[in-house]
Enzyme design. Structure first.
Site, PDB file in Angstrom:
ATOM      1  N   HIS A 284      17.687  -0.275 -11.832  1.00 15.68           N
ATOM      2  CA  HIS A 284      16.735   0.154 -12.861  1.00 15.68           C
ATOM      3  C   HIS A 284      15.480  -0.701 -12.947  1.00 15.68           C
ATOM      4  O   HIS A 284      14.633  -0.464 -13.799  1.00 15.68           O
ATOM      5  CB  HIS A 284      17.395   0.150 -14.245  1.00 15.68           C
ATOM      6  CG  HIS A 284      18.511   1.118 -14.390  1.00 15.68           C
ATOM      7  ND1 HIS A 284      18.359   2.355 -14.975  1.00 15.68           N
ATOM      8  CD2 HIS A 284      19.813   1.040 -14.033  1.00 15.68           C
ATOM      9  CE1 HIS A 284      19.511   2.999 -14.981  1.00 15.68           C
ATOM     10  NE2 HIS A 284      20.420   2.216 -14.412  1.00 15.68           N
ATOM     11  N   LYS A 477       8.488   0.642 -27.832  1.00 18.41           N
ATOM     12  CA  LYS A 477       9.406   0.281 -26.748  1.00 18.41           C
ATOM     13  C   LYS A 477       9.664  -1.202 -26.891  1.00 18.41           C
ATOM     14  O   LYS A 477       9.012  -1.876 -27.700  1.00 18.41           O
ATOM     15  CB  LYS A 477       8.805   0.613 -25.376  1.00 18.41           C
ATOM     16  CG  LYS A 477       7.385   0.066 -25.155  1.00 18.41           C
ATOM     17  CD  LYS A 477       6.807   0.496 -23.803  1.00 18.41           C
ATOM     18  CE  LYS A 477       6.154   1.846 -23.837  1.00 18.41           C
ATOM     19  NZ  LYS A 477       6.468   2.714 -22.712  1.00 18.41           N
ATOM     20  N   ARG A 478      10.626  -1.743 -26.130  1.00 18.18           N
ATOM     21  CA  ARG A 478      10.844  -3.179 -26.183  1.00 18.18           C
ATOM     22  C   ARG A 478       9.521  -3.913 -25.900  1.00 18.18           C
ATOM     23  O   ARG A 478       8.705  -3.458 -25.094  1.00 18.18           O
ATOM     24  CB  ARG A 478      11.916  -3.591 -25.164  1.00 18.18           C
ATOM     25  CG  ARG A 478      13.325  -3.183 -25.583  1.00 18.18           C
ATOM     26  CD  ARG A 478      13.730  -3.839 -26.888  1.00 18.18           C
ATOM     27  NE  ARG A 478      13.903  -5.246 -26.730  1.00 18.18           N
ATOM     28  CZ  ARG A 478      15.089  -5.873 -26.731  1.00 18.18           C
ATOM     29  NH1 ARG A 478      16.202  -5.200 -26.926  1.00 18.18           N
ATOM     30  NH2 ARG A 478      15.163  -7.175 -26.578  1.00 18.18           N
ATOM     31  N   LYS A 483       5.167  -4.537 -20.076  1.00 20.98           N
ATOM     32  CA  LYS A 483       4.856  -3.261 -20.733  1.00 20.98           C
ATOM     33  C   LYS A 483       3.472  -3.300 -21.406  1.00 20.98           C
ATOM     34  O   LYS A 483       2.954  -2.281 -21.836  1.00 20.98           O
ATOM     35  CB  LYS A 483       5.946  -2.920 -21.758  1.00 20.98           C
ATOM     36  CG  LYS A 483       7.311  -2.634 -21.121  1.00 20.98           C
ATOM     37  CD  LYS A 483       8.374  -2.373 -22.173  1.00 20.98           C
ATOM     38  CE  LYS A 483       9.778  -2.292 -21.604  1.00 20.98           C
ATOM     39  NZ  LYS A 483      10.078  -0.980 -20.994  1.00 20.98           N
ATOM     40  N   THR A 588      11.445   6.321 -20.112  1.00 22.51           N
ATOM     41  CA  THR A 588      12.010   7.605 -20.537  1.00 22.51           C
ATOM     42  C   THR A 588      11.363   8.077 -21.834  1.00 22.51           C
ATOM     43  O   THR A 588      11.379   9.259 -22.142  1.00 22.51           O
ATOM     44  CB  THR A 588      13.536   7.510 -20.713  1.00 22.51           C
ATOM     45  OG1 THR A 588      13.846   6.307 -21.421  1.00 22.51           O
ATOM     46  CG2 THR A 588      14.240   7.503 -19.372  1.00 22.51           C
ATOM     47  N   LYS A 592      10.013  11.752 -23.633  1.00 27.42           N
ATOM     48  CA  LYS A 592      10.316  12.178 -25.010  1.00 27.42           C
ATOM     49  C   LYS A 592       9.036  12.589 -25.739  1.00 27.42           C
ATOM     50  O   LYS A 592       9.011  13.582 -26.476  1.00 27.42           O
ATOM     51  CB  LYS A 592      11.039  11.056 -25.773  1.00 27.42           C
ATOM     52  CG  LYS A 592      12.439  10.776 -25.220  1.00 27.42           C
ATOM     53  CD  LYS A 592      13.046   9.452 -25.673  1.00 27.42           C
ATOM     54  CE  LYS A 592      14.249   9.119 -24.778  1.00 27.42           C
ATOM     55  NZ  LYS A 592      14.755   7.735 -24.954  1.00 27.42           N
TER      56      LYS A 592
END
Ligand code: Z57
Length: 743
Positions: A284, A477-478, A483, A588, A592
């Protein structure tokens, strides 16, 4: 997993019955739903992907089990105090009606001890793992109902408990009460708490204990069920497929080999062939800090027999490599399961590859990167067919129907049924309605109501009023440097400074925005916590600035989790998926948001690329450098060939002028870019990022065009259904077919 009640009612088709019944009792079904505590047994996308798998496997009638740990404390609850993240333990097991304790299903799990070698009359050598300490695994079962089927699968979670063997009673009777209790506590510690890191491994002994406890209990369960069928061992891989969700359960490979050779008396080669046919491994991430390595001395102490078997696996593997590549001296040290460092380390990803028949990444770019970088040598050794891609997906039951019931109902009305929830490709039929003005209006009304719902939540939790007509810009998100929430908040500061410099006339043309952030930082991840602090400080200043008013609001939603995501995703106009190219496996939440009619701004990374291919480039805002250029850019930073983006410099100047509180609080964030190589290429992508946001503003001003983009995007999201993903794994990795289920 998030909450269960709503999902379970929808899946078994009893929500209307429940609503009526509750209403007779004077309750609203929504109020009851909101009482439930989230099951928060994971960190981020990895765990939620597993939850989507479970929903999908049950819906498609695959005979599948999930295995995990029954943590007493899941991921912590996040509070924001004076702009700082504070972690609160998440005790979630009081009044949990969804688990069925199976006190009769227990497995003894061994740790420590030593290995004895025996030889029988025929000279045959065998090994036995002896002494050490025993901890008991107790099964707790969580039913997983499929949507529109009688199938309900099982998620089996293991809880640790002191074994009530003679040993403890002896201690107890000998008056050693204290140490008997201490033993019990030590045993219960194994399933006590989830490690709160996402995409980071820290090599702690208790974590290795958790992993082995989980693998050993689950394999015992699987093997016990197989043995009841009285089949020959050779049939094991035909009957059973085990998918490793990242390397965290890689010890299962070693454990199955141990069971087969030490307990069942199979020859090494026969056992190893069964093992490799049984396992598949999903990778992942390519982030080096997330790749698991366990120290050899640690493993030697905790799992001595497993370490021996790992060495044996490695020996046979390296021998075969040497035979194939006799003139390549370096390849052996490069691909060895054991890294020759001090201390030596076991590379779990290599073990997982060698012990599996298929290895997959989670989006095309990610799978390609695995083949060309991280696992390059293994492609040479095993050939390209062992490596494959299965792009992630999401369950439309939870992420459309449950989270956005009105949008789901509107789609069902146009398509004539809810069949799209079982075959998401049917969504393409709504594209025929994009020119239908009434339909577009209904679509817009639903988005507005979803935004109002979120605005209410924001008011209740932060006290800030946000204008529901403003453009809702969301990044949840985390929190992680890769990110790039820092890029987002720097962009927000840029916007703030730009508005401050405007004349009253210019301000009239500004598209009002609400920048919404949410996400947890790992408790020990100092830089991530600094980013949260900055976001909250910027919010304090911007939201109270009378020169700004409704033109810009900054919101940090505390304690982002699955149930919050179900409120946030349907309410976004645009969401941010802006990782440095090549760093996000898939993502992901991007799926969504688009499935709920939001547009996205993103880099060419992870599944963003395939989302673009599906929905069309006119419907997405892409920006930034490409993965192929990242190495070169980092190199240039390293050699000082780098000029800070001038707009970013203006942002840094404001921070350094203490506009958002003490500049010292944020100096690390700035120096990581200005002085320490800007590893995540924030400066390199900044200009592209802010100009793309200007395009977003412009596009939002044409609401009719925006709606066309939104509707067309949703219509083309069929590919990202988890059901497509499950079928791909079933066909290409597990070799399993759905069972016929009579209604
Ligand atoms: C995690 O949440 C993911 C990967 C990991 O190796 C670990 Br550890 C935790 C995420 C990726 O970061 C996402 O990009 C991906 O969408 C998700 O796993 C599911 O594949």
């Amino acid at each position: 997993m998030g909450r269960t009640l709503d999902n379970a009612m929808l899946n078994v088709g009893l929500k209307d019955v429940a609503r009526d019944g509750l209403s007779d009792l004077g309750f609203r079904v929504e109020d009851v739903i909101n009482q439930e505590h989230d099951a928060a047994l994971g960190n981020g996308g990895l765990g939620r992907l597993a939850a989507c798998f479970l929903d999908s496997m049950a819906t498609l009638n695959y005979p599948a089990w999930g295995y995990g740990l029954r943590y007493r404390y899941g991921i912590f609850k996040q509070e924001i105090v004076n702009g700082y993240q504070v972690e609160i333990p998440d005790y979630w097991l009081d009044n949990n009606p969804w688990e069925f304790p199976r006190h009769e299903i227990t497995v003894d799990i061994q740790f420590y001890g030593n290995v004895k070698k025996y030889q029988d009359e025929n000279g045959r050598i065998s090994h036995s793992w002896e002494d050490g300490e025993i901890v008991q695994a107790v099964a707790y079962d969580v039913p997983i109902p499929g949507y529109g089927t009688k199938t309900t699968n099982n998620l089996r979670l293991w809880s640790s408990k002191a074994s009530s063997g003679e040993f403890d009673f002896q201690k107890f009777n000998a008056g050693d009460y204290e140490s008997a209790v201490a033993d019990q506590q030590r045993a219960e510690t194994i399933s006590a708490v989830l490690y709160p890191n996402d995409n980071l491994e820290r090599g702690k002994e208790l974590r290795l204990k958790q992993q082995y406890f989980w693998c050993a209990a689950s394999l015992f369960d699987i093997v016990r069920r197989f043995k009841k069928t009285k089949r020959a061992w050779g049939e094991f891989p035909d009957q059973i497929a085990i998918q490793l969700n990242d390397t965290h359960p890689t010890l299962a490979i070693v454990e199955l080999q141990r069971i087969l050779i030490d307990k069942e008396g199979l020859e090494w080669d026969e056992a190893w062939s069964i093992v490799t046919k049984t396992f598949g491994y999903t990778n992942h991430t390519v982030l080096p800090e997330a790749l698991e390595k366990w120290s050899v001395p640690l493993m030697q102490n905790l799992l001595p027999r497993h370490l021996q078997i790992i060495y044996e696996i490695n020996l046979f593997f390296l021998q075969s490599v040497e035979k194939r590549f006799p003139n390549d001296r370096d390849i052996l040290s490069r691909v060895s399961i054991i890294e020759e460092s001090h201390p030596k380390m076991v590379r779990m990803a290599y073990l997982a590859i060698i012990g599996s028949h298929k290895v997959n990444g989670v989006a095309e770019l990610h799978s390609d990167l695995l083949k060309t970088t991280l696992f390059k040598d293994f492609v040479k050794i095993y050939g390209p067919d062992r490596f494959t891609n299965v792009t992630n997906g999401i369950t439309p039951r939870r992420w459309l129907h449950q989270a956005n019931p009105r949008l789901s109902a509107l789609i069902a009305e146009k398509l004539g049924s809810y069949d799209f929830l079982k075959d998401l490709t049917l969504l393409d039929k709504i594209e025929a309605f994009v020119d239908d003005k009434a339909f577009r209006e209904e679509w817009a009304v639903i988005k507005r109501e979803n935004k109002l719902r979120l605005a209410k939540h924001i008011k209740a939790t932060t006290g800030f009023d946000v204008n529901p007509n403003a453009l809702f810009d969301v990044q949840v998100k985390r929190i992680h440097e890769y990110k790039r929430q820092q890029l987002n908040i720097f962009g927000v500061i840029h916007r703030y400074l730009s508005i401050k410099a405007m004349s009253a006339e210019e301000k009239k043309k500004v598209v009002p925005r609400v920048s919404i952030f949410g996400g947890k930082a790992a408790p020990g991840y100092w830089m991530a916590k600094t980013i949260i602090h900055l976001i909250n400080k910027v919010a304090d200043v911007v939201n109270k600035d009378p020169e700004i008013g409704d033109l810009l609001k900054v919101i940090f939603i505390a304690d982002y989790n699955v149930s919050k995501a179900e409120i946030i995703c349907p309410a976004s106009d645009i969401s941010e998926h802006i990782s440095t190219a090549g760093t996000e496996g898939s993502g992901t939440s991007n799926m969504k948001f688009v499935l709920n009619g939001g547009l996205i701004i993103g880099t060419c990374d992870g599944a963003n690329i395939e989302i673009t291919r599906e929905i069309g480039e006119q419907n997405i805002f892409l920006f930034g450098n490409l993965a192929e250029d990242v190495e070169d850019l980092r190199h240039r930073h390293f050699y000082g060939d780098f000029k800070l983006d001038p707009q970013l410099e203006r942002v840094f100047d404001a921070i350094k002028d203490n506009v958002f509180g003490d500049k010292a609080d944020f100096s690390a964030l700035i120096s990581s870019i200005e002085e320490h190589g800007d590893y995540y290429l924030v400066s390199d992508d900044f200009n592209s990022y802010i100009t793309t946001h200007e395009m977003v503003d412009e596009a939002f001003q044409n609401q009719e065009e925006w709606l066309v983009k939104s509707i067309a995007s949703v219509a083309r999201m069929g590919f990202f259904s988890m059901d497509r993903v499950t079928n791909e794994y079933a066909d290409s990795i597990w070799n399993v077919e759905p069972l016929d289920v009579k209604d």
